[in-house]
Design a protein around this motif. Structure first.
Motif: not given
Length: 336
Positions: A272-275, A280-281, A286-287, A330-331
């Motif tokens: 999972v990745i975000g933007f 807090i990321a 998981p981080a 997370s990746l």
């Protein structure tokens, strides 16, 4: 209430001299300035700011227009913090106006700040079109800067991040790591940022010769709850995916929680990745891997350009900003 005349008498100068000291217009010796400021402090005199702004044609204020749909997010908090701090560093005050829910209300907010005699205005638009903003900049003599949107006719009046290229690069890195079944949670599709991040995802798949599967796209609304709901939708479609891109970190965090509750391990089964790389990321489990958008640098560039337009000074045009994928726990690589 203490008057300017009383300050003048206490300092042993004329009322006109006190006025020159406060306005900064005309020469006054440092010794006289010191006496005037001491008299002001001792007497508790507060200058009439409206009268001073009328006399000097400056209020030492910058206006910021942001629609209230952004107020609840971490991204806006960071944007506002840096805008306020950097405005203060320039010896000015920041005034916030709510752009509310439509282009007309954003336009009204801009006019409100101009009516308050703000020296310049920053717009973080949600509803105004590029053509609208080009027309507004042309109409008003006060400097107006547009943040996070590319203008066609006034490139020096906009500071923007290439959201499409940032998304393209992030998804391309997933493909390079062996992922081919990549799901995507959009932002609100009435948001230019949301549309561009989705477009970058699609272009990266095309570049990687991976067929687009609409069943792997679910709509979100920027909130953790909408990220969780999007994952529920994706899982309900029974489509296999080994990676998930959420259009912001809030949705990514909601997505990770829903995956966990559904028995799907992150990152072992789904990366999972975000933007936005919110503070807090790195601290969730998981981080969270995230595309860092250089908000601080963008605000700094925006305010520096405004100060240049107001006061003169050095101006160095900056090309579009670009997001950077920060890889964390997370990746992982996709299936061989």
């Amino acid at each position: 209430m203490t008057t300017m005349l009383e300050v003048a008498k206490r300092a042993g100068v004329s009322k006109a001299t006190v006025s020159r000291v406060l306005s900064g217009n005309g020469y006054v010796s440092q010794e006289t300035k010191d006496r005037v400021f001491q008299a002001i402090e001792e007497s508790g005199y507060r200058p009439n700011l409206l009268a001073r702004s009328l006399a000097t044609n400056k209020t030492q204020t910058l206006g910021l227009v942001v629609t209230n749909t952004l107020y609840h997010g971490v991204y806006f908090s960071e944007l506002l913090f840096h805008a306020a701090r950097m405005t203060e560093d320039q010896g000015r005050r920041l005034i916030l106006a709510d752009g509310k829910h439509s282009a007309d209300e954003e336009r009204d907010a801009i006019q409100y700040l101009l009516d308050l005699r703000c020296d310049a205005v920053i717009i973080y638009p949600r509803f105004l079109s590029v053509d609208d903003m080009d027309a507004i900049i042309k109409k008003h003599p006060q400097p107006i800067m547009v943040l996070n949107r590319r203008l066609r006719k006034n490139s020096s009046h906009c500071v923007w991040c290439d959201q499409k290229a940032s998304s393209f690069n992030a998804v391309s890195q997933l493909i390079e790591r062996g992922h081919r079944d990549i799901a995507f949670i959009t932002g609100s599709l009435d948001s230019p940022t949301g549309i561009e991040r989705l477009s970058g995802y699609k272009d990266a798949l095309a570049q990687g010769s991976i067929p687009l599967r609409n069943a792997l796209i679910a709509e979100g609304k920027w909130s953790p709850e909408s990220g969780a709901a999007a994952v529920e939708t994706l899982l309900g479609r029974k489509e296999n995916f080994t990676a998930l891109v959420a259009s912001n970190d809030d949705m990514a965090i909601g997505a990770i929680k829903k995956l966990h509750d559904s028995g799907v391990r992150v990152p072992e089964q789904v990366s999972v990745i975000g933007f936005d790389d919110i503070a807090i990321a790195p601290h969730v489990i998981p981080a969270l891997s995230s595309v860092r958008i250089p908000v601080t640098e963008m605000i700094k560039e925006t305010i520096e350009r405004l100060i240049f337009m107001l006061d003169g000074g050095d101006f160095h045009y900056h090309p579009p900003f670009l997001g950077e994928l920060i890889a964390r726990d997370s990746l992982i690589s996709g299936p061989a």
